[in-house]
Design an enzyme around this catalytic site. Structure first.
Site, PDB file in Angstrom:
ATOM      1  N   GLU A 163      -0.516  20.759 -19.357  1.00 13.33           N
ATOM      2  CA  GLU A 163      -0.916  21.380 -20.623  1.00 13.33           C
ATOM      3  C   GLU A 163      -1.438  20.333 -21.611  1.00 13.33           C
ATOM      4  OE1 GLU A 163       2.939  23.105 -21.676  1.00 13.33           O
ATOM      5  OE2 GLU A 163       3.402  21.379 -22.957  1.00 13.33           O
ATOM      6  N   HIS A 186      -2.140  20.004 -26.229  1.00 10.02           N
ATOM      7  CA  HIS A 186      -1.903  20.618 -27.538  1.00 10.02           C
ATOM      8  C   HIS A 186      -2.222  19.599 -28.620  1.00 10.02           C
ATOM      9  CE1 HIS A 186       1.710  18.426 -26.475  1.00 10.02           C
ATOM     10  NE2 HIS A 186       2.056  19.331 -25.579  1.00 10.02           N
ATOM     11  N   CYS A 242      12.167  13.331 -25.164  1.00  4.59           N
ATOM     12  CA  CYS A 242      10.848  13.622 -25.725  1.00  4.59           C
ATOM     13  C   CYS A 242      10.977  13.948 -27.200  1.00  4.59           C
ATOM     14  CB  CYS A 242      10.206  14.788 -24.980  1.00  4.59           C
ATOM     15  SG  CYS A 242       8.593  15.257 -25.643  1.00  4.59           S
TER      16      CYS A 242
END
Lengths: 152, 152
Positions: free
Chosen positions: A63, A65, A117
């Site tokens: 992904e 973003h 993270c």
């Protein structure tokens, strides 16, 4: 969210009072064998800190973003895709995912891959690659091999 | 600050391209044998992630501030003061320091204490205890012993 001052590690990379959750809602996006633990989500902090663990052979979603990630590997071994480059990672390596950069973490077949993270508390929704984007990414043999896809 | 995608750990808890700095400017505040490494300081992230290491027998500054800390222990052994409570900490334990809470980390005499600390990028300046505040803190025998002070 009111946090106790100290939450001890109980089992390796599991903590008192921290739920082990499914990485994402089923069906939301493709992934395999990933758990998520939210370690710090405090209104006074403008980021959250989460611990993800990818089981042997598993992988996170491919992904991108607008928000960035700051990652510190904690356990096991694996590889990550950042943009169009693939890196081996082992404990304590640092990984930076800039805005709008395709990324994925994969554990090795025989070890998990666990990592912290850090991410902004306010953030946009991840984007998934469409067929054309995936084709474009897989034009690189290194990326295609990482994603387990042969170029068509 | 433009970061490479992956910065590897070279020696334990040392990384490619990450400077090992003095914890604070000399004379700014009392501390002993502490280093600081800024792992992530990215304008796209609203927090920073730093790695602090306290050498055996050393300690961070006793301080408080409006900003909060989210800490993950990474190495060694030690104790921390959060408010008026003292906790033993070992690797991967989580420590939360709320706003305006006195705190200090101390390594054991024979091991370092290394920890990640997440903090807002925009933050206020730490406050040090004055003599009265220190006296008040040391009214607790546990805190007085932690700080290495006998109650007067």
């Amino acid at each position: 969210m009111s946090l106790p001052p100290v939450r001890r590690q109980t089992d390796p990379l599991h903590w008192e009072g921290v739920d082990v959750r499914v990485y994402k809602e089923e069906g939301e996006a493709p992934f395999r064998a990933v758990t998520r633990q939210v370690l710090f989500s405090d209104a006074a902090l403008r980021c959250e800190l989460r611990y993800f663990e990818v089981a042997p052979g598993g992988h996170t979603t491919l992904e991108r973003h607008e928000h960035a990630h700051a990652v510190v590997i904690q356990r096991g071994a694996g590889r990550c895709l950042v943009g169009e480059a693939v890196f081996d990672v082992t404990p304590f390596d640092l990984v930076h995912i800039p805005a709008m950069t395709w990324h994925q973490f994969r554990a090795t077949p025989d070890q998990p891959l666990g990592f912290l993270c850090m991410v902004n508390a306010e953030r946009d929704r991840p984007q998934l690659p469409d067929a054309g984007e995936l084709e474009r990414l897989c034009a690189s043999p290194v990326v295609a091999a990482f994603l387990g896809r042969t170029r068509t």
